[in-house]
Design an enzyme around this catalytic site. Structure first.
Site, short mmCIF file in Angstrom:
data_model
loop_
_atom_site.label_atom_id
_atom_site.label_comp_id
_atom_site.label_asym_id
_atom_site.label_seq_id
_atom_site.Cartn_x
_atom_site.Cartn_y
_atom_site.Cartn_z
N GLY A 292 -101.31 -2.08 9.70
CA GLY A 292 -100.97 -0.82 10.33
C GLY A 292 -99.48 -0.68 10.60
N GLY A 293 -98.83 -1.80 11.01
CA GLY A 293 -97.42 -1.73 11.35
C GLY A 293 -96.49 -2.31 10.32
N GLU B 163 -96.90 -14.55 8.43
CA GLU B 163 -98.08 -13.72 8.19
C GLU B 163 -98.35 -13.59 6.70
OE1 GLU B 163 -99.61 -9.17 9.28
OE2 GLU B 163 -97.75 -9.95 10.13
N GLN C 79 -96.81 -6.89 3.65
CA GLN C 79 -96.25 -8.14 3.15
C GLN C 79 -96.50 -8.28 1.65
OE1 GLN C 79 -98.38 -8.33 6.02
NE2 GLN C 79 -96.55 -8.19 7.29
#
Length: 522
Positions: free
Chosen positions: A251-252, A220, A255
Site C-alpha cells: 500500500g505504501g 522487506e 520493492q
C-alpha cells in the site's frame, strides 16, 4: 562462524560508513551457527552482510528421509508424518518449533504462524496459519493502546495454533512497513512501544529483541526474494538453479529484487545501496534491490487523484464534481485529496485535505489515466548513477541483466487486482494492458467477467479498479521498462504458503539468539 569477504568494488567514505552500519545490524540477525556450514565462511566487509547458510550434508545421523521417498526440496512443505526423530539435528533446538510473525502493513495487519521440523540440518517448513485484518497500525495514529489491541484477533490465531506447552518458547516479532514510517519517528515509536508492552503483558510468546520495529525497505524486499526462492526450491542447495525476480506492491511502497545475470560475464553490479550480498545453502548471491517508499498502490492513488484535481481547479475553489480519466464512464467515487487552501508558506502553497467527488468521463480514457501514472513515476528525475528506472533510482535494465527465460513473480496488490478478474497465473504485460482497457471501458465491456464469480460486482463496487490496473501496468512497463511481451507470474501462495517477506524474516529466529523462553512455558 563467518568472517568478512573483501569487496572488489570501491565505495565512498559516506557509503562505506552507511553500509557498515547496516551490515552490523544484519549480522546480528544472522550470526547463529546452525545456519552456517563450517567449511564456508562468508560475509562482506564493505557490502551488506546477510549470512544465512544451511548445511545439507546427508551423512549426519539425525537426517530423516521418508522411506521410499526422496528428500523434500528446501522450500517444499512436507508431510508431518515424514519426519520423525527424538532429537533435533543439532541436539539443542526442539524437534518442533513455531515462529509468530506479524506484518503490520499500511493497508492492514497479517499474522503468519510457521511450524518447523528440526530433524534435518535445514529446518523444514511443515505448515503455516495465516489471517489478515483491514486497517494498519497507522490508522490508530492518536491511540496507541487501540493500535496494540487491534492485533488481538491475529494473536488469537497464534494461541489457537501453537500447543500451550510450546507457546512460551515460540518467538514473536512485529515488523511494520511503509504506513507507519509516514507517521514520523515520535508517533511510530509510541505505537510500537504500546504493541511491545501489550505482547509482554498479555501473551505468553517471547518477544524478539528489537523485534517490534519498523523494517527497513531493503530488508522487506530481500526477505520477499528469499521467501519466494526458498519455497520454489531455487535456493538452499549448491545447485546453480536460476532464481526468480520478485516485484512486491504494497500500500505504501513497492520493492524489486533480482539476481543480475548478464550475457557478458565481465559486467557486474555497481556499488551502492542497491547492491545486496548474501550467502545461502552453499551459494553466494549478489542481488539488485530497491524499495520505493511512496509508490505503493494507496500512495499512487493519492498522487494520481491530486494530479487529476490540480488540473481542474482555480485557486482553492472546488467545483461540485471533477472528471477523472481513471474512472470508467458512468461511474463516480469520492476521494480525499490534498488541494491548495489559498495561502502560501516559504515551502510553497499550503495544502489541505478535502473530499472530492470524481466522475468518469463520457468515454473511456485509459491512455490519459496512464499518462497521470507516468507523471508520478518521475521518469525525468535527475539520474546521478545511470541507468535509472524511475524517480532517479539506479537500476540495470532488466532486458539486459535478467535472463528472458527466468521467471518474474509479481504479488501482493498485483495479485489482488488481477486474479479476481480471471487472469491466469502467467500472463504478458500486453495482456495486462488488455485487461486494463476492458475494465476502464465500463459496464458495457464487462460481459466476459460474468463467468468469474464476484468479478462484475467487485469492479462496480470499486470503480478505482481502472486506476489501480493503470498504475500497475505503468509501473511495470514504464517504470521498470519491461517489454509488453514479457511474461509475469502472479501468486498469493507457493506450496500452500503465503508469499511476502514474513517467512524470510522468520527463519533466522529459530536459533534463539535474540530471544529467550518465557517462564510460562510448560
Amino acid at each position: 562462524m563467518w568472517k568478512p569477504r573483501s569487496s572488489v568494488l570501491p565505495l565512498s567514505d559516506h557509503d562505506n560508513a552507511h553500509l557498515k552500519q547496516r551490515s552490523r545490524r544484519l549480522a546480528r540477525m544472522f550470526r547463529s551457527g546452525r545456519f552456517l556450514t563450517a567449511a564456508v565462511a562468508v560475509g562482506c566487509l564493505m557490502g551488506f552482510l546477510f549470512v544465512w547458510h544451511y548445511s545439507l550434508n546427508p551423512d549426519n545421523g539425525h537426517q530423516v528421509v521418508p522411506s521410499g521417498k526422496e528428500a523434500v526440496k528446501p522450500g517444499a512443505v512436507a508431510d508431518t508424518s515424514s519426519f520423525e526423530c527424538t532429537k533435533s539435528y543439532d541436539g539443542k533446538t526442539p524437534v518442533e518449533q513455531y515462529v509468530v510473525m506479524i506484518d503490520a502493513g499500511s493497508s492492514g495487519s497479517r499474522v503468519h504462524v510457521y511450524r518447523f521440523n528440526n530433524c534435518q540440518a535445514m529446518p523444514r517448513l511443515m505448515g503455516e496459519e495465516f489471517k489478515m485484518i483491514d486497517g494498519g497500525l497507522s490508522s490508530y495514529a492518536d491511540d496507541p493502546v487501540a493500535a496494540a489491541k487491534s492485533l488481538d484477533v491475529l494473536l488469537k490465531v497464534a494461541l489457537d495454533s501453537i500447543p500451550e506447552n510450546q507457546q512460551g518458547c515460540s518467538p514473536i516479532a512485529v515488523k511494520a512497513t511503509a504506513g507507519l514510517r509516514k507517521l514520523g519517528d515520535k508517533k511510530s515509536e509510541i505505537i510500537l512501544g504500546a504493541v511491545k508492552k501489550h505482547l509482554e503483558d498479555n501473551y505468553p510468546f517471547p518477544v524478539v529483541k528489537n523485534g517490534v520495529t519498523i523494517m527497513p525497505g531493503e530488508e522487506e524486499g530481500v526477505y520477499a526474494w528469499v521467501t519466494a526462492n526458498y519455497l520454489l526450491g531455487n535456493i538452499g542447495t549448491k545447485e546453480d538453479t536460476p532464481t526468480v525476480a520478485v516485484f512486491d506492491l504494497g500500500g505504501g511502497s513497492t520493492q524489486i529484487v533480482f539476481e543480475p545475470k548478464w550475457k557478458d560475464a565481465s559486467k557486474q553490479l555497481t556499488a551502492g545501496d542497491h547492491r545486496f550480498e548474501l550467502s545461502f545453502g552453499g551459494r553466494d548471491f549478489v542481488l539488485y534491490q530497491h524499495s520505493y517508499l511512496g509508490y505503493g498502490l494507496n500512495e499512487a492513488r493519492s498522487k494520481i487523484n491530486s494530479l487529476a484535481t490540480e488540473s481542474q481547479i482555480n485557486g482553492s475553489q472546488l467545483p461540485e464534481s471533477l472528471v477523472h480519466p481513471c474512472l470508467p464512464p458512468g461511474s463516480s467515487k469520492s476521494f480525499e485529496v490534498e488541494v491548495p487552501d489559498g495561502t502560501a508558506s516559504l515551502d510553497g502553497p499550503v495544502k489541505t485535505t478535502k473530499k472530492v467527488l470524481f466522475k468518469g468521463s463520457s468515454e473511456p480514457s485509459p491512455l490519459q489515466c496512464r499518462a497521470l501514472a507516468e507523471k508520478i513515476l518521475a521518469k525525468d528525475a535527475v539520474c546521478a548513477n545511470p541507468p535509472c528506472a524511475f524517480d532517479g533510482v539506479h537500476q540495470p535494465p532488466l532486458f539486459e541483466a535478467f535472463p528472458s527465460t527466468s521467471e518474474m513473480y509479481v504479488f501482493s496488490f498485483f495479485y489482488d487486482r488481477t486474479f479476481p478478474l480471471g487472469m491466469p497465473s502467467v500472463f504478458t504485460l500486453d495482456e495486462l494492458r488488455d485487461l486494463q482497457n476492458k475494465v476502464c471501458k465500463g459496464p458495457d465491456a464487462y460481459s466476459s467477467f460474468t463467468a468469474i464469480r464476484g468479478a462484475v460486482d467487485a469492479i462496480k463496487e470499486h470503480p478505482d479498479w481502472c486506476l489501480d490496473l493503470s498504475y500497475m501496468l505503468t509501473l511495470l512497463r514504464t517504470g521498470y521498462d519491461l517489454h509488453g511481451s514479457r511474461e509475469v507470474k502472479i501468486a498469493k501462495k507457493i506450496n500452500g504458503n503465503e508469499l511476502g517477506w514474513c517467512l524470510g524474516a522468520s527463519l533466522p529466529l529459530l536459533d534463539g539468539v535474540d530471544w529467550k523462553c518465557r517462564e510460562t512455558a510448560g
